[in-house]
Scaffold this motif. Structure first.
Motif, PDB file in Angstrom:
ATOM      1  N   GLU A 160      -2.238   2.838  -2.844  1.00 23.05           N
ATOM      2  CA  GLU A 160      -3.509   3.068  -2.173  1.00 23.05           C
ATOM      3  C   GLU A 160      -4.487   1.921  -2.429  1.00 23.05           C
ATOM      4  N   ASP A 161      -4.339   1.196  -3.517  1.00 22.77           N
ATOM      5  CA  ASP A 161      -5.202   0.056  -3.829  1.00 22.77           C
ATOM      6  C   ASP A 161      -4.710  -1.232  -3.185  1.00 22.77           C
ATOM      7  N   ARG A 162      -3.504  -1.199  -2.657  1.00 22.10           N
ATOM      8  CA  ARG A 162      -2.862  -2.405  -2.138  1.00 22.10           C
ATOM      9  C   ARG A 162      -2.868  -3.491  -3.213  1.00 22.10           C
ATOM     10  N   GLN A 163      -2.449  -3.118  -4.404  1.00 26.98           N
ATOM     11  CA  GLN A 163      -2.454  -4.023  -5.550  1.00 26.98           C
ATOM     12  C   GLN A 163      -1.166  -4.829  -5.593  1.00 26.98           C
ATOM     13  N   THR A 164      -1.289  -6.100  -5.900  1.00 22.16           N
ATOM     14  CA  THR A 164      -0.141  -6.980  -6.070  1.00 22.16           C
ATOM     15  C   THR A 164      -0.221  -7.612  -7.450  1.00 22.16           C
ATOM     16  N   ASN A 165       0.875  -7.601  -8.170  1.00 19.53           N
ATOM     17  CA  ASN A 165       0.934  -8.189  -9.501  1.00 19.53           C
ATOM     18  C   ASN A 165       1.844  -9.409  -9.477  1.00 19.53           C
ATOM     19  N   ASN A 183      -9.508  -3.548  -1.783  1.00 19.00           N
ATOM     20  CA  ASN A 183      -9.986  -2.214  -1.455  1.00 19.00           C
ATOM     21  C   ASN A 183     -10.932  -2.255  -0.265  1.00 19.00           C
ATOM     22  N   ARG A 211       0.366   2.194  -7.225  1.00 14.66           N
ATOM     23  CA  ARG A 211      -0.897   1.559  -6.840  1.00 14.66           C
ATOM     24  C   ARG A 211      -0.930   1.245  -5.348  1.00 14.66           C
ATOM     25  N   ARG A 257      -3.501 -10.163 -11.311  1.00 12.36           N
ATOM     26  CA  ARG A 257      -3.571  -8.943 -10.519  1.00 12.36           C
ATOM     27  C   ARG A 257      -4.567  -9.179  -9.399  1.00 12.36           C
ATOM     28  N   ARG A 265      -6.374  -6.991  -6.247  1.00 10.19           N
ATOM     29  CA  ARG A 265      -6.588  -5.707  -5.568  1.00 10.19           C
ATOM     30  C   ARG A 265      -7.454  -5.949  -4.337  1.00 10.19           C
ATOM     31  N   ARG A 319       4.625  -5.240  -5.949  1.00  9.79           N
ATOM     32  CA  ARG A 319       3.572  -4.260  -5.681  1.00  9.79           C
ATOM     33  C   ARG A 319       4.007  -2.932  -6.294  1.00  9.79           C
TER      34      ARG A 319
END
Length: 101
Positions: free
Chosen positions: A63-68, A97, A61, A93, A95, A57
């Motif tokens: 605030e987007d709670r994005q995981t790659n 939101n 990013r 990816r 996301r 993570r």
């Protein structure tokens, strides 16, 4: 002496139905798919991947709670006297939101 063609009619009908069905399905698949495109930036990014599996993570990013996720497998496969090089890469990816309603 005439040739008896009547016994061949069922075989000819079956072959005709198979050929017509195959032709129709091929046309349907070709019309439903688009040719796609090759993005050189994506190709370069896939070439730069390290071998193995990675899940992270990014801090920028949060605030987007994005995981790659990335994965790459490189192998040499020998089959029936031929040698094949397998290079499979995956980038993903996800996301999540929250939406204000």
């Amino acid at each position: 002496m005439p040739l008896p063609l009547a016994p061949l009619i069922p075989l000819a009908v079956r072959l005709g139905l198979v050929a017509t069905t195959t032709f129709a399905l091929t046309r349907l698949v070709r019309s439903a798919t688009h040719p796609g495109r090759t993005d050189q930036r994506a190709e370069d990014a896939l070439d730069d991947l390290g071998e193995g599996l990675s899940l992270h993570r990014p801090a920028d990013r949060a605030e987007d709670r994005q995981t790659n996720a990335t994965a790459r497998v490189r192998r040499v496969v020998r089959f029936r006297g031929k040698t094949w090089e397998l290079d499979a890469g995956l980038m993903a990816r996800v996301r999540l939101n929250e939406r204000k309603e």
